[in-house]
Design a protein around this motif. Structure first.
Motif, PDB file in Angstrom:
ATOM      1  N   ILE A  63      44.499  33.110  30.271  1.00  0.00           N
ATOM      2  CA  ILE A  63      44.142  32.192  31.690  1.00  0.00           C
ATOM      3  C   ILE A  63      42.578  31.710  32.109  1.00  0.00           C
ATOM      4  CG2 ILE A  63      43.859  33.137  33.861  1.00  0.00           C
ATOM      5  CD1 ILE A  63      46.027  35.594  33.812  1.00  0.00           C
ATOM      6  N   ASP A  64      43.313  30.503  32.138  1.00  0.00           N
ATOM      7  CA  ASP A  64      41.580  29.878  31.908  1.00  0.00           C
ATOM      8  C   ASP A  64      40.230  30.911  32.895  1.00  0.00           C
ATOM      9  OD1 ASP A  64      42.643  28.096  30.187  1.00  0.00           O
ATOM     10  OD2 ASP A  64      43.491  26.568  31.295  1.00  0.00           O
ATOM     11  N   LEU A  65      40.639  30.533  34.492  1.00  0.00           N
ATOM     12  CA  LEU A  65      39.777  30.756  34.836  1.00  0.00           C
ATOM     13  C   LEU A  65      40.646  31.966  36.341  1.00  0.00           C
ATOM     14  CD1 LEU A  65      37.350  30.664  36.291  1.00  0.00           C
ATOM     15  CD2 LEU A  65      38.150  29.099  38.202  1.00  0.00           C
ATOM     16  N   LEU A  66      40.021  32.872  36.510  1.00  0.00           N
ATOM     17  CA  LEU A  66      40.056  34.359  37.038  1.00  0.00           C
ATOM     18  C   LEU A  66      38.389  34.342  38.028  1.00  0.00           C
ATOM     19  CD1 LEU A  66      41.294  36.859  39.368  1.00  0.00           C
ATOM     20  CD2 LEU A  66      40.035  38.000  36.914  1.00  0.00           C
ATOM     21  N   THR A  67      38.769  34.199  39.617  1.00  0.00           N
ATOM     22  CA  THR A  67      37.794  33.838  40.376  1.00  0.00           C
ATOM     23  C   THR A  67      37.822  35.346  41.177  1.00  0.00           C
ATOM     24  OG1 THR A  67      37.358  31.653  40.762  1.00  0.00           O
ATOM     25  CG2 THR A  67      36.343  32.514  42.577  1.00  0.00           C
ATOM     26  N   ILE A  68      37.111  36.173  41.232  1.00  0.00           N
ATOM     27  CA  ILE A  68      36.910  37.424  41.834  1.00  0.00           C
ATOM     28  C   ILE A  68      35.723  37.740  43.247  1.00  0.00           C
ATOM     29  CG2 ILE A  68      36.816  40.139  41.937  1.00  0.00           C
ATOM     30  CD1 ILE A  68      37.297  39.471  39.007  1.00  0.00           C
ATOM     31  N   ASN A  69      36.533  37.425  44.372  1.00  0.00           N
ATOM     32  CA  ASN A  69      35.682  37.553  45.486  1.00  0.00           C
ATOM     33  C   ASN A  69      36.687  37.792  46.337  1.00  0.00           C
ATOM     34  OD1 ASN A  69      33.981  36.531  47.452  1.00  0.00           O
ATOM     35  ND2 ASN A  69      33.779  34.077  47.212  1.00  0.00           N
ATOM     36  N   CYS A  70      36.522  39.001  46.336  1.00  0.00           N
ATOM     37  CA  CYS A  70      37.496  39.872  47.637  1.00  0.00           C
ATOM     38  C   CYS A  70      36.480  40.618  48.103  1.00  0.00           C
ATOM     39  CB  CYS A  70      38.244  40.601  46.185  1.00  0.00           C
ATOM     40  SG  CYS A  70      37.673  41.812  45.317  1.00  0.00           S
ATOM     41  N   GLU A  71      35.427  40.115  49.092  1.00  0.00           N
ATOM     42  CA  GLU A  71      34.971  41.132  49.758  1.00  0.00           C
ATOM     43  C   GLU A  71      34.425  42.437  50.028  1.00  0.00           C
ATOM     44  OE1 GLU A  71      33.306  39.861  52.142  1.00  0.00           O
ATOM     45  OE2 GLU A  71      34.184  37.967  51.662  1.00  0.00           O
ATOM     46  N   GLY A  72      33.747  43.082  48.370  1.00  0.00           N
ATOM     47  CA  GLY A  72      33.651  44.093  47.995  1.00  0.00           C
ATOM     48  C   GLY A  72      34.885  44.823  46.588  1.00  0.00           C
ATOM     49  N   CYS A  73      36.058  44.471  46.983  1.00  0.00           N
ATOM     50  CA  CYS A  73      37.012  45.112  45.895  1.00  0.00           C
ATOM     51  C   CYS A  73      36.821  44.608  44.913  1.00  0.00           C
ATOM     52  CB  CYS A  73      38.411  45.161  46.245  1.00  0.00           C
ATOM     53  SG  CYS A  73      38.713  42.610  46.004  1.00  0.00           S
ATOM     54  N   GLU A  74      35.780  43.656  44.151  1.00  0.00           N
ATOM     55  CA  GLU A  74      35.676  43.317  42.785  1.00  0.00           C
ATOM     56  C   GLU A  74      35.338  44.351  42.021  1.00  0.00           C
ATOM     57  OE1 GLU A  74      32.438  41.923  46.153  1.00  0.00           O
ATOM     58  OE2 GLU A  74      34.591  41.177  45.671  1.00  0.00           O
ATOM     59  N   PHE A  75      34.276  45.651  43.165  1.00  0.00           N
ATOM     60  CA  PHE A  75      34.082  46.724  42.292  1.00  0.00           C
ATOM     61  C   PHE A  75      34.929  47.607  41.837  1.00  0.00           C
ATOM     62  CE2 PHE A  75      30.276  45.043  44.975  1.00  0.00           C
ATOM     63  CZ  PHE A  75      29.662  44.554  43.917  1.00  0.00           C
ATOM     64  N   GLU A  76      35.960  47.419  42.511  1.00  0.00           N
ATOM     65  CA  GLU A  76      37.298  48.652  41.986  1.00  0.00           C
ATOM     66  C   GLU A  76      38.392  47.726  40.602  1.00  0.00           C
ATOM     67  OE1 GLU A  76      38.804  48.854  46.034  1.00  0.00           O
ATOM     68  OE2 GLU A  76      40.825  48.184  44.684  1.00  0.00           O
ATOM     69  N   VAL A  77      38.025  45.679  40.949  1.00  0.00           N
ATOM     70  CA  VAL A  77      39.386  45.868  39.996  1.00  0.00           C
ATOM     71  C   VAL A  77      38.649  45.053  38.215  1.00  0.00           C
ATOM     72  CG1 VAL A  77      39.865  43.275  39.335  1.00  0.00           C
ATOM     73  CG2 VAL A  77      40.444  43.940  42.402  1.00  0.00           C
ATOM     74  N   LEU A  78      37.281  44.907  38.583  1.00  0.00           N
ATOM     75  CA  LEU A  78      36.757  44.544  37.509  1.00  0.00           C
ATOM     76  C   LEU A  78      36.876  46.157  36.387  1.00  0.00           C
ATOM     77  CD1 LEU A  78      33.850  42.561  37.522  1.00  0.00           C
ATOM     78  CD2 LEU A  78      35.555  42.505  35.884  1.00  0.00           C
ATOM     79  N   PRO A  79      36.080  47.014  36.707  1.00  0.00           N
ATOM     80  CA  PRO A  79      36.384  48.405  35.742  1.00  0.00           C
ATOM     81  C   PRO A  79      37.639  48.618  34.894  1.00  0.00           C
ATOM     82  CG  PRO A  79      34.922  49.173  37.220  1.00  0.00           C
ATOM     83  CD  PRO A  79      35.996  47.746  38.367  1.00  0.00           C
ATOM     84  N   LYS A  80      38.794  48.487  36.094  1.00  0.00           N
ATOM     85  CA  LYS A  80      40.699  48.449  35.993  1.00  0.00           C
ATOM     86  C   LYS A  80      40.892  47.328  34.983  1.00  0.00           C
ATOM     87  CE  LYS A  80      42.437  51.237  37.811  1.00  0.00           C
ATOM     88  NZ  LYS A  80      43.016  52.870  36.981  1.00  0.00           N
TER      89      LYS A  80
END
Length: 104
Positions: A63-80
């Motif tokens: 996947i060329d680009l993953l943008t994570i901008n989810c009003e705080g849930c980025e801190f649960e998505v990245l570790p997973k």
């Protein structure tokens, strides 16, 4: 580009989110909720959805680009994603944090 009617998280769930205005700009699960402008949203399990996208919508599994901008849930998505060894499947990860979620 395709806009999907769900969010991604570290588990599937249906939390309530506050709609900031009629156009739905700035929707957040982290603001105080009120009955008049709150709604349920669908959160799906990030590793499963992103792996499916990678396998069905790319030619080489990257996947060329993953943008994570989810009003705080980025801190649960990245570790997973790290736990499932998925970072290698993205050329670029764009991460937007929200400093207002941190106590100073």
């Amino acid at each position: 580009m395709e806009i999907c009617p769900y969010g991604l998280g570290n588990q599937a769930r249906n939390p309530i989110a506050k709609l900031v205005d009629a156009n739905n700009f700035g929707t957040s699960m982290f603001r105080r909720l009120s009955g008049t402008n709150s709604t349920f949203i669908q959160i799906l399990y990030a590793p499963k959805i992103l792996d499916n996208i990678r396998k069905t919508r790319t030619q080489n599994g990257i996947i060329d680009l993953l943008t994570i901008n989810c009003e705080g849930c980025e801190f649960e998505v990245l570790p997973k994603l790290i736990m499932h060894d998925m970072l290698r499947h993205f050329r670029i990860i764009q991460f937007v944090s929200h400093t207002t979620l941190f106590k100073q």
